[in-house]
Design a protein around this motif. Structure first.
Motif, mmCIF file in Angstrom:
data_model
loop_
_atom_site.group_PDB
_atom_site.id
_atom_site.type_symbol
_atom_site.label_atom_id
_atom_site.label_comp_id
_atom_site.label_asym_id
_atom_site.label_seq_id
_atom_site.Cartn_x
_atom_site.Cartn_y
_atom_site.Cartn_z
ATOM 1 N N LEU A 48 -49.250 22.411 0.712
ATOM 2 C CA LEU A 48 -48.263 21.659 -0.065
ATOM 3 C C LEU A 48 -48.243 22.070 -1.530
ATOM 4 O O LEU A 48 -47.199 21.995 -2.181
ATOM 5 C CB LEU A 48 -48.543 20.152 0.020
ATOM 6 C CG LEU A 48 -48.346 19.482 1.386
ATOM 7 C CD1 LEU A 48 -48.769 18.017 1.309
ATOM 8 C CD2 LEU A 48 -46.896 19.593 1.823
ATOM 9 N N ASP A 66 -37.721 21.140 1.610
ATOM 10 C CA ASP A 66 -37.981 20.933 3.030
ATOM 11 C C ASP A 66 -39.362 21.416 3.444
ATOM 12 O O ASP A 66 -39.875 21.017 4.497
ATOM 13 C CB ASP A 66 -36.913 21.624 3.877
ATOM 14 C CG ASP A 66 -35.579 20.904 3.840
ATOM 15 O OD1 ASP A 66 -35.541 19.771 3.308
ATOM 16 O OD2 ASP A 66 -34.580 21.454 4.336
ATOM 17 N N VAL A 103 -41.285 18.015 2.831
ATOM 18 C CA VAL A 103 -40.785 17.151 3.906
ATOM 19 C C VAL A 103 -39.283 17.406 4.008
ATOM 20 O O VAL A 103 -38.588 17.461 2.992
ATOM 21 C CB VAL A 103 -41.080 15.661 3.650
ATOM 22 C CG1 VAL A 103 -40.526 15.178 2.327
ATOM 23 C CG2 VAL A 103 -40.548 14.794 4.789
ATOM 24 N N ASN A 129 -36.165 16.670 3.846
ATOM 25 C CA ASN A 129 -35.229 15.596 3.494
ATOM 26 C C ASN A 129 -34.155 16.067 2.516
ATOM 27 O O ASN A 129 -33.508 15.251 1.857
ATOM 28 C CB ASN A 129 -35.984 14.394 2.913
ATOM 29 C CG ASN A 129 -36.565 14.669 1.536
ATOM 30 O OD1 ASN A 129 -36.928 15.796 1.222
ATOM 31 N ND2 ASN A 129 -36.675 13.639 0.720
ATOM 32 N N ARG A 170 -54.600 13.247 5.388
ATOM 33 C CA ARG A 170 -53.656 12.557 6.260
ATOM 34 C C ARG A 170 -52.624 11.804 5.431
ATOM 35 O O ARG A 170 -52.857 11.441 4.273
ATOM 36 C CB ARG A 170 -54.373 11.578 7.187
ATOM 37 C CG ARG A 170 -54.966 10.360 6.481
ATOM 38 C CD ARG A 170 -55.553 9.380 7.481
ATOM 39 N NE ARG A 170 -55.955 8.131 6.844
ATOM 40 C CZ ARG A 170 -56.482 7.099 7.492
ATOM 41 N NH1 ARG A 170 -56.671 7.184 8.795
ATOM 42 N NH2 ARG A 170 -56.797 6.000 6.842
ATOM 43 N N PHE A 171 -51.476 11.585 6.047
ATOM 44 C CA PHE A 171 -50.409 10.810 5.420
ATOM 45 C C PHE A 171 -50.480 9.368 5.907
ATOM 46 O O PHE A 171 -50.669 9.119 7.104
ATOM 47 C CB PHE A 171 -49.035 11.384 5.780
ATOM 48 C CG PHE A 171 -48.784 12.756 5.230
ATOM 49 C CD1 PHE A 171 -48.460 12.930 3.890
ATOM 50 C CD2 PHE A 171 -48.868 13.873 6.037
ATOM 51 C CE1 PHE A 171 -48.226 14.185 3.371
ATOM 52 C CE2 PHE A 171 -48.641 15.139 5.537
ATOM 53 C CZ PHE A 171 -48.315 15.296 4.199
ATOM 54 N N SER A 207 -48.520 5.425 6.042
ATOM 55 C CA SER A 207 -47.146 4.966 6.250
ATOM 56 C C SER A 207 -46.405 4.928 4.911
ATOM 57 O O SER A 207 -46.982 4.549 3.883
ATOM 58 C CB SER A 207 -47.133 3.572 6.876
ATOM 59 O OG SER A 207 -47.691 3.598 8.173
ATOM 60 N N GLU A 212 -37.683 11.800 9.210
ATOM 61 C CA GLU A 212 -38.525 12.915 8.792
ATOM 62 C C GLU A 212 -39.681 12.442 7.907
ATOM 63 O O GLU A 212 -40.780 12.992 7.953
ATOM 64 C CB GLU A 212 -37.707 13.954 8.027
ATOM 65 C CG GLU A 212 -36.604 14.621 8.837
ATOM 66 C CD GLU A 212 -35.323 13.805 8.847
ATOM 67 O OE1 GLU A 212 -34.343 14.274 9.441
ATOM 68 O OE2 GLU A 212 -35.309 12.704 8.253
ATOM 69 N N ILE A 213 -39.410 11.415 7.093
ATOM 70 C CA ILE A 213 -40.449 10.877 6.215
ATOM 71 C C ILE A 213 -41.372 9.957 6.997
ATOM 72 O O ILE A 213 -42.600 10.031 6.872
ATOM 73 C CB ILE A 213 -39.812 10.141 5.028
ATOM 74 C CG1 ILE A 213 -39.023 11.138 4.168
ATOM 75 C CG2 ILE A 213 -40.867 9.425 4.195
ATOM 76 C CD1 ILE A 213 -38.244 10.506 3.043
ATOM 77 N N LEU A 252 -44.262 11.495 9.088
ATOM 78 C CA LEU A 252 -45.417 12.129 8.461
ATOM 79 C C LEU A 252 -46.719 11.430 8.803
ATOM 80 O O LEU A 252 -47.765 12.067 8.931
ATOM 81 C CB LEU A 252 -45.242 12.156 6.941
ATOM 82 C CG LEU A 252 -44.168 13.100 6.396
ATOM 83 C CD1 LEU A 252 -43.994 12.882 4.904
ATOM 84 C CD2 LEU A 252 -44.539 14.544 6.685
ATOM 85 N N SER A 253 -46.674 10.118 8.955
ATOM 86 C CA SER A 253 -47.897 9.359 9.230
ATOM 87 C C SER A 253 -48.402 9.569 10.645
ATOM 88 O O SER A 253 -49.563 9.266 10.942
ATOM 89 C CB SER A 253 -47.669 7.869 8.995
ATOM 90 O OG SER A 253 -46.760 7.353 9.965
#
Length: 215
Positions: A23, A118, A121, A123, A178-179, A181, A197-198, A201-202
């Motif tokens: 990232l 993108d 993420v 979006n 980790r992502f 919520s 898409e968002i 991620l979790s």
């Protein structure tokens, strides 16, 4: 690559795989005031790496037309040896070196910005499209991936043979990211849920996210 050359990887699959999983890139530029390294979001298309910032961004402004160095690193584990001298880390890293070119063409600039967005993420197509003013305020550069290499370390500690039967503990402490919520902005006035898409991620299902939010 000279030191620990056996860990070097030069194939496109290794380089792109590490870039895909990252990232943040650290971008190094030699500015008139001296060397400068900053973390940045990035994107790529397998041929070029794309970076962006404000038009006034000092690092990118100094780097355009110059040789730059971009690194992406994943920390996968702390390697604890029987002696601190042999402590290490499990990691995956990529180094890209090349001449940064400022993108002036509007179509390619939008193409690069979409890839950067993108990559983090997907979006770009889910929010307000960038305005002409947004694009004018943004500086985008591309760096060719032609000169890039990966370096990977995994596995257990490498201790001295005479230490193997000693009483000292040795092993690996895995490191993961980790992502959680997504949390809706406090000034959000709509009633829409986070885009899929968002929310995805979790890794939680909608039901699990509701339980997590209520718990």
């Amino acid at each position: 690559m000279r030191r620990a050359a056996a860990r070097g990887r030069y194939g496109k699959t290794d380089v792109v795989g590490i870039l895909d999983a990252g990232l943040i890139a650290h971008v190094g530029v030699l500015t008139p005031e001296g060397p400068l390294v900053l973390p940045m979001a990035y994107g790529h298309d397998g041929v070029h790496l794309f970076l962006h910032g404000a038009v006034a961004n000092h690092l990118l402004g100094s780097g355009q037309g110059q040789e730059v160095c971009v690194t992406v690193t994943h920390l996968d584990g702390l390697v604890m040896a029987r002696t601190p001298f042999h402590n290490s880390m499990n990691y995956r890293s990529v180094v890209v070196r090349g001449r940064a070119r400022r993108i002036e063409e509007e179509d390619r600039k939008a193409y690069a910005l979409k890839l950067v967005t993108d990559h983090v993420v997907a979006n770009w197509d889910g929010g307000r499209p960038p305005s002409p003013s947004d694009l004018r305020k943004t500086l985008v550069v591309e760096v060719p991936l032609a000169e890039s290499s990966a370096k990977i370390r995994n596995g257990d500690p490498i201790d001295e043979p005479e230490d193997i039967d000693g009483p000292w503990w040795a092993g690996v402490v895995p490191v993961t990211t980790r992502f959680e919520s997504p949390r809706t902005s406090g000034d959000f006035t709509g009633d829409a849920d986070p885009p899929s898409e968002i929310a995805a991620l979790s890794g939680l299902t909608p039901e699990e996210r509701l339980q997590s939010d209520s718990g």
